[in-house]
Scaffold this active site. Structure first.
Site, short mmCIF file in Angstrom:
data_model
loop_
_atom_site.label_atom_id
_atom_site.label_comp_id
_atom_site.label_asym_id
_atom_site.label_seq_id
_atom_site.Cartn_x
_atom_site.Cartn_y
_atom_site.Cartn_z
N SER A 175 0.84 -1.33 0.00
CA SER A 175 0.08 -0.03 -0.06
C SER A 175 0.88 1.30 0.04
O SER A 175 1.57 1.42 -0.89
CB SER A 175 -1.07 -0.05 1.02
OG SER A 175 -1.89 0.93 1.02
N ASP A 332 -3.44 6.59 -2.77
CA ASP A 332 -2.19 5.89 -2.80
C ASP A 332 -1.55 4.90 -3.67
O ASP A 332 -2.12 4.68 -4.66
CB ASP A 332 -2.13 5.63 -1.23
CG ASP A 332 -2.95 4.28 -1.02
OD1 ASP A 332 -3.64 3.93 -1.86
OD2 ASP A 332 -2.91 3.45 0.01
#
Length: 622
Positions: A175, A332
């Protein structure tokens, strides 16, 4: 996940020439060198052995990865507690074993594998390679594998698991973590991240089969096996079609003069956010050219986390000013989270917090439901959810509007499982969130999704422009209607686990054995909830309503003045996080007084409970 070198038989004569003097460590070294076929990571261990660096060998080989709030996550490199080819093979073998026990039709229903664009040259490790090895383990065992032919947003994996009727799925991603990290996120057949007891049972299965099986290293199976299918087009088309279920003003979107800038933070988001805007009728958002394409070094940002605010959004904001775009959306690197900034009348930019965005999303999703509901729709059947460390603004909206609000433990895995349970019981879930800019609009994906959130915020901004309002002005209106909710969230870095443990143990024995603090500086404490131990002073039986979570530290203090503050450890990074919020009733509109009170309380919390100087903690902005 066990001690040095868990499992496997060892020829004790093999290491005589290079013994470390520690039989357990010798066994682990032997296993690594026997099993690892990645030359780069194998050499890392051989070099440490030759240099006599036994302490580092022990750190790398004598502990194993465990499931945190987002699956397995660690630095890439050699060792059983790192993310690498061997540990991913071991993890997948454990998952195979567990799924085979639980599903008689596992091989026919299949397994989904997705990946982002991370990589590390020094370890010859990349998300795509790790995904290929994940698929290889399963294909070698005759399991149908849906392997995406290119990188995808994390939400595509849980979405595909449900759409394709697969028994489970894995996304290789870390992530928004630093570039050195990678991870292994597991989704169950319900489309939600795995929770207990699955995580613990999978760990047991991994320990039972640590030696790679025949075929597990054959990453070429992805290209040659007839059991491998590419779900990319089907899932992408279906996802974009489902997205239109939460599009309410297509005609406004088509006509709007509002311009948007999007940054994908060197990750996977660009193509998919472009498609999502198209699905809603928008012109494509203007991409930040330097950040549009995947780059595993994240070369234009200090850290690839849009939650860090204006400092990491610099390129987006300057481009927006140049293009006269009033709203910036930032996904992100794996596109499951969303940051939003809006230019104000004075030319300055407001970067919204996760809690502020949740207030906007909560208002929007409920007001759209209200406007479009059928005659027999019952507001009492409607739900919104948030993690317990997130703002209580949805609770305030729910109380006034008549729908249900529920809290879960931190981590979207808890939200996803609970939402599925509610849907299975005929309930309607409109929205869920966690304060760390994770949002779930609608229920097509039972996880946070930055792609859908980006286009929903664009439609919201377009609609509000027609009302001569900005997002920031609407936020003020929401707080005036439902009560001000002012929150502050930050963290301290701590790389020493014993220090972290001692900080929390001190709080549990503050005024004597098993006696939590009654005040923090001048602020009286009304209730304490400790999810790590299952204690809650506000309950008659003193037991926490939220499930006990012994694997992480989390204590919540409710103060006499109405503030709620939580201290907890991160499930993915070496952080102690704090969350504090003042909740006022509608009509109590002196925001500056509330802000001042909150700031003073946070200072007291840090000074009295965290003691950063004494404990060697580094504040996030340092």
């Amino acid at each position: 996940m066990g001690d040095c070198g868990a499992g496997g038989d060892v020829n004790s004569n093999v290491l005589v020439a290079r013994s470390t003097g520690d039989a357990q460590l010798d066994k682990a070294v032997w296993q690594w060198l026997s099993w690892d076929k990645n030359q780069k990571t194998k050499e890392q261990i051989e070099r440490l052995l030759q240099d006599g660096k036994h302490k580092e060998l022990r750190e790398r080989l004598c502990c194993r990865l465990t499931f945190g709030t987002a699956g397995l996550r660690s630095a890439m490199g050699a060792g059983f507690c790192y993310i690498n080819d061997l540990t991913v093979i071991q993890s997948t073998q454990g998952i195979y074993k567990y799924l085979e026990r639980n599903f008689s039709d596992f091989k026919q229903r299949g397994f989904v594998v997705g990946y982002d664009t991370r990589g590390q040259v020094t370890s010859n490790c990349s998300s795509k390679k790790l995904a290929k090895l994940t698929a290889a383990v399963l294909l070698a065992k005759d399991v149908l594998v849906y392997f995406f032919s290119t990188y995808v947003p994390t939400p595509f994996v849980p979405y595909a698991v449900q759409q394709l009727g697969a028994v489970a799925g894995v996304m290789i991603t870390a992530s928004h973590n630093r570039k050195e990290d990678n991870g292994y996120k597991v989704y169950w057949e319900n489309g939600a991240q795995i929770t207990s007891p699955h995580d613990k049972e999978i760990i047991k299965c991994i320990e039972e089969c640590v030696e790679p099986w025949n075929g597990s290293w054959n990453e070429n199976l992805v290209d040659t096996s007839p059991l491998r299918q590419d779900p990319l087009k089907k899932i992408c088309d279906s996802y974009m079609e489902d997205l239109t279920k939460i599009c309410y003003h297509r005609e406004l979107n088509v006509q709007t003069s509002l311009k948007f800038v999007h940054t994908s933070f060197h990750g996977v988001g660009h193509d998919y956010v472009q498609l999502a805007f198209k699905a809603f009728g928008f012109q494509p958002p203007i991409p930040v050219p330097e950040q549009k394409d995947p780059d595993p070094d994240f070369s234009t940002v200090k850290c690839p986390n849009p939650e860090e605010g204006e400092s990491v959004l610099e390129l987006s904001l300057r481009l927006a000013e140049k293009e006269d775009a009033k709203v910036v959306v930032a996904t992100d690197p794996d596109a499951d989270r969303l940051a939003v900034a809006e230019q104000q009348e004075n030319g300055c930019w407001k970067v919204f917090t996760g809690n502020e965005l949740a207030a906007l999303f909560g208002w929007w999703m409920f007001s759209r439901w209200k406007e479009n509901r059928s005659q027999d729709a019952d507001v009492r059947n409607v739900y919104m959810l948030a993690t317990t460390v997130s703002s209580k603004i949805l609770r305030a909206i729910a109380l006034k509007e008549g729908f249900h609000f529920e809290e879960t433990l931190p981590g979207f895995k808890w939200i996803g499982s609970r939402v599925k349970n509610l849907l299975d019981n005929g309930k309607e879930v409109l929205f869920a969130f966690e304060e760390s800019i994770g949002f779930m609009c609608g229920t097509s994906v039972l996880d946070k999704d930055g792609v859908s959130a980006a286009v929903v915020i664009a439609e919201m901004a377009t609609y509000l422009q027609g009302q001569s309002l900005t997002l920031a002005q609407k936020l003020v209106d929401i707080y005036e209607t439902y009560g001000h909710h002012i929150s502050k969230t930050s963290y301290f870095l701590c790389y020493d686990p014993p220090t972290i443990k001692s900080i929390f143990e001190r709080l549990r024995n503050f005024d004597g054995p098993q006696c939590y603090p009654k005040c923090c500086g001048v602020y009286s404490i009304l209730h304490v909830r400790d999810v790590t131990t299952g204690y809650d002073s506000s309950q008659l039986n003193k037991k926490s309503v939220l499930p006990v979570s012994r694997s992480s530290q989390m204590i919540t203090f409710t103060f006499q003045n109405g503030c709620v503050a939580t201290l907890r450890t991160s499930g993915t990074e070496p952080k102690i996080k704090y969350y504090a919020e003042m909740c006022a009733l509608p009509g109590h509109s002196d925001r500056s007084v509330l802000e001042e009170e909150l700031q003073k309380l946070i200072e007291a919390l840090i000074e009295n409970f965290l003691e950063p100087a004494k404990n060697g903690l580094t504040w996030r902005s340092a």
